[in-house]
Design a protein around this motif. Structure first.
Motif, PDB file in Angstrom:
ATOM      1  N   GLN A   1      15.100  10.119   7.978  1.00  0.00           N
ATOM      2  CA  GLN A   1      14.250  10.025   9.152  1.00  0.00           C
ATOM      3  C   GLN A   1      13.075  11.001   9.113  1.00  0.00           C
ATOM      4  N   ASP A   2      13.299  12.176   8.566  1.00  0.00           N
ATOM      5  CA  ASP A   2      12.194  13.136   8.473  1.00  0.00           C
ATOM      6  C   ASP A   2      11.103  12.603   7.552  1.00  0.00           C
ATOM      7  N   LEU A   3      11.515  11.989   6.443  1.00  0.00           N
ATOM      8  CA  LEU A   3      10.540  11.429   5.503  1.00  0.00           C
ATOM      9  C   LEU A   3       9.805  10.253   6.133  1.00  0.00           C
ATOM     10  N   ILE A   4      10.549   9.392   6.830  1.00  0.00           N
ATOM     11  CA  ILE A   4       9.922   8.231   7.479  1.00  0.00           C
ATOM     12  C   ILE A   4       8.884   8.692   8.505  1.00  0.00           C
ATOM     13  N   LYS A   5       9.234   9.677   9.306  1.00  0.00           N
ATOM     14  CA  LYS A   5       8.298  10.180  10.319  1.00  0.00           C
ATOM     15  C   LYS A   5       7.060  10.805   9.676  1.00  0.00           C
ATOM     16  N   LYS A   6       7.276  11.461   8.536  1.00  0.00           N
ATOM     17  CA  LYS A   6       6.150  12.071   7.823  1.00  0.00           C
ATOM     18  C   LYS A   6       5.181  11.018   7.308  1.00  0.00           C
ATOM     19  N   LEU A   7       5.708   9.878   6.867  1.00  0.00           N
ATOM     20  CA  LEU A   7       4.880   8.831   6.264  1.00  0.00           C
ATOM     21  C   LEU A   7       4.366   7.817   7.286  1.00  0.00           C
ATOM     22  N   TRP A   8       4.930   7.821   8.465  1.00  0.00           N
ATOM     23  CA  TRP A   8       4.646   6.780   9.452  1.00  0.00           C
ATOM     24  C   TRP A   8       3.214   6.854   9.968  1.00  0.00           C
ATOM     25  N   SER A   9       2.654   5.684  10.260  1.00  0.00           N
ATOM     26  CA  SER A   9       1.349   5.591  10.922  1.00  0.00           C
ATOM     27  C   SER A   9       1.391   4.397  11.861  1.00  0.00           C
TER      28      SER A   9
ATOM     29  N   ALA B   1       0.853  -1.193   0.000  1.00  0.00           N
ATOM     30  CA  ALA B   1       0.000   0.000   0.000  1.00  0.00           C
ATOM     31  C   ALA B   1       0.886   1.240   0.000  1.00  0.00           C
ATOM     32  N   PRO B   2       0.727   2.130  -0.963  1.00  0.00           N
ATOM     33  CA  PRO B   2       1.553   3.343  -0.984  1.00  0.00           C
ATOM     34  C   PRO B   2       1.294   4.208   0.250  1.00  0.00           C
ATOM     35  N   ALA B   3       2.379   4.708   0.843  1.00  0.00           N
ATOM     36  CA  ALA B   3       2.240   5.665   1.940  1.00  0.00           C
ATOM     37  C   ALA B   3       1.986   7.056   1.390  1.00  0.00           C
ATOM     38  N   SER B   4       2.392   7.283   0.131  1.00  0.00           N
ATOM     39  CA  SER B   4       2.154   8.565  -0.525  1.00  0.00           C
ATOM     40  C   SER B   4       2.210   8.369  -2.031  1.00  0.00           C
ATOM     41  N   THR B   5       1.364   9.121  -2.743  1.00  0.00           N
ATOM     42  CA  THR B   5       1.398   9.129  -4.216  1.00  0.00           C
ATOM     43  C   THR B   5       1.524  10.571  -4.720  1.00  0.00           C
ATOM     44  N   GLU B   6       1.919  11.458  -3.837  1.00  0.00           N
ATOM     45  CA  GLU B   6       1.993  12.875  -4.179  1.00  0.00           C
ATOM     46  C   GLU B   6       2.993  13.120  -5.314  1.00  0.00           C
ATOM     47  N   GLY B   7       2.588  13.938  -6.259  1.00  0.00           N
ATOM     48  CA  GLY B   7       3.483  14.281  -7.353  1.00  0.00           C
ATOM     49  C   GLY B   7       3.775  13.140  -8.297  1.00  0.00           C
TER      50      GLY B   7
ATOM     51  N   ALA C   1       9.144   4.296  14.131  1.00  0.00           N
ATOM     52  CA  ALA C   1       9.738   5.019  13.000  1.00  0.00           C
ATOM     53  C   ALA C   1      11.255   5.071  13.074  1.00  0.00           C
ATOM     54  N   SER C   2      11.837   4.913  14.278  1.00  0.00           N
ATOM     55  CA  SER C   2      13.288   4.963  14.426  1.00  0.00           C
ATOM     56  C   SER C   2      13.960   3.600  14.265  1.00  0.00           C
ATOM     57  N   ASP C   3      13.179   2.574  14.074  1.00  0.00           N
ATOM     58  CA  ASP C   3      13.710   1.210  13.898  1.00  0.00           C
ATOM     59  C   ASP C   3      14.638   1.184  12.674  1.00  0.00           C
ATOM     60  N   PRO C   4      15.871   0.671  12.795  1.00  0.00           N
ATOM     61  CA  PRO C   4      16.805   0.655  11.655  1.00  0.00           C
ATOM     62  C   PRO C   4      16.349  -0.213  10.490  1.00  0.00           C
ATOM     63  N   ARG C   5      15.336  -1.047  10.701  1.00  0.00           N
ATOM     64  CA  ARG C   5      14.811  -1.862   9.588  1.00  0.00           C
ATOM     65  C   ARG C   5      13.908  -1.053   8.668  1.00  0.00           C
ATOM     66  N   VAL C   6      13.435   0.093   9.131  1.00  0.00           N
ATOM     67  CA  VAL C   6      12.443   0.871   8.387  1.00  0.00           C
ATOM     68  C   VAL C   6      13.128   1.708   7.307  1.00  0.00           C
TER      69      VAL C   6
ATOM     70  N   ILE D   1       6.630   2.383   2.763  1.00  0.00           N
ATOM     71  CA  ILE D   1       7.408   2.036   3.951  1.00  0.00           C
ATOM     72  C   ILE D   1       7.585   0.518   3.945  1.00  0.00           C
ATOM     73  N   ALA D   2       8.826   0.046   4.123  1.00  0.00           N
ATOM     74  CA  ALA D   2       9.067  -1.395   4.054  1.00  0.00           C
ATOM     75  C   ALA D   2      10.268  -1.783   4.912  1.00  0.00           C
ATOM     76  N   ASN D   3      10.376  -3.073   5.180  1.00  0.00           N
ATOM     77  CA  ASN D   3      11.461  -3.642   5.981  1.00  0.00           C
ATOM     78  C   ASN D   3      12.672  -3.885   5.087  1.00  0.00           C
ATOM     79  N   ASN D   4      13.775  -3.165   5.350  1.00  0.00           N
ATOM     80  CA  ASN D   4      14.933  -3.250   4.477  1.00  0.00           C
ATOM     81  C   ASN D   4      15.719  -4.549   4.593  1.00  0.00           C
ATOM     82  N   VAL D   5      15.267  -5.459   5.463  1.00  0.00           N
ATOM     83  CA  VAL D   5      15.891  -6.780   5.537  1.00  0.00           C
ATOM     84  C   VAL D   5      15.267  -7.734   4.519  1.00  0.00           C
ATOM     85  N   SER D   6      14.125  -7.355   3.951  1.00  0.00           N
ATOM     86  CA  SER D   6      13.415  -8.234   3.015  1.00  0.00           C
ATOM     87  C   SER D   6      14.135  -8.317   1.675  1.00  0.00           C
ATOM     88  N   TYR D   7      13.841  -9.376   0.928  1.00  0.00           N
ATOM     89  CA  TYR D   7      14.531  -9.649  -0.327  1.00  0.00           C
ATOM     90  C   TYR D   7      14.335  -8.554  -1.374  1.00  0.00           C
ATOM     91  N   LYS D   8      13.199  -7.866  -1.325  1.00  0.00           N
ATOM     92  CA  LYS D   8      12.948  -6.861  -2.367  1.00  0.00           C
ATOM     93  C   LYS D   8      13.999  -5.763  -2.375  1.00  0.00           C
TER      94      LYS D   8
END
Length: 208
Positions: free
Chosen positions: A116-124, A62-68, A143-148, A74-81
């Motif tokens: 981090q500013d972008l992550i906090k803006k998109l976080w829910s 699910a997109p966290a933003s489609t602006e512009g 939002a501060s989790d290093p996996r995010v 937002i995704a887990n950076n440990v995942s294969y993608k």
């Protein structure tokens, strides 16, 4: 050697359905509005990446933003993608509304950010459930989790379909075509070209 114009003529002759459905008369803004209607009605899209071995892998996101016209996830950076995006940043993002058969296919490139500013803006709070607190004092599922991380998909070309009839109308059109052998195209195929997208991105930078 066949010319590009000749190839196009052959394609139009052999694929009359696509030729009849293509609508090239709309303004870029009208096409963008139509795309957003599909994205907003479906909420979830399929993000497709290519593995280093060449396999195509898709997953619902699910997109966290489609602006512009830039799609942020937002995704887990440990995942294969993430490994796949780093190996080949060409991706596809697709949406489909099964009620109307409207669909969109977005070809683009992906980049990864830990801003981090972008992550906090998109976080829910809803996102936390995908990470969970691992109890080690570091991976807290917030939002501060290093996996995010944020995946940003910037389109290079967008093609989408808009049906102009309801389910009953589509069935009747297909039945009519099967009986008469005549072409039926109960909708429009629209393309937002790379040139049109660059114009949009340029305007976004100017207004930022």
């Amino acid at each position: 050697m066949a010319t590009q114009g000749h190839d196009a003529q052959v394609r139009e002759f052999l694929d009359p359905y696509t030729t009849a459905a293509e609508n090239e008369d709309l303004t870029p803004q009208k096409k963008i509005d139509g795309l957003y209607e599909i994205v907003q009605s479906t909420h979830w899209g399929m993000l497709t990446t290519r593995s280093p071995a060449g396999e195509m892998h898709s997953r619902a996101m699910a997109p966290a933003s489609t602006e512009g016209l830039q799609f942020l996830f937002i995704a887990n950076n440990v995942s294969y993608k993430f490994d796949e995006i780093q190996a080949d940043n060409h991706v596809n993002l697709s949406f489909i509304d099964t009620k109307t058969t409207n669909w969109a296919s977005i070809a683009g490139t992906a980049s990864i950010s830990r801003d981090q500013d972008l992550i906090k803006k998109l976080w829910s709070p809803f996102i936390s459930g995908y990470f969970t607190d691992l109890g080690d004092g570091v991976h807290k599922g917030d939002a501060s989790d290093p996996r995010v991380s944020v995946i940003k998909v910037v389109p290079r070309e967008i093609r989408y379909w808009v049906s102009n009839t309801g389910a009953v109308g589509r069935a009747l059109e297909h039945a009519k075509g099967a009986i008469t052998g005549k072409l039926t195209a109960p909708g429009e195929l629209r393309t937002i070209t790379e040139q049109e997208l660059q114009l949009v991105f340029g305007l976004n930078k100017t207004s930022a």
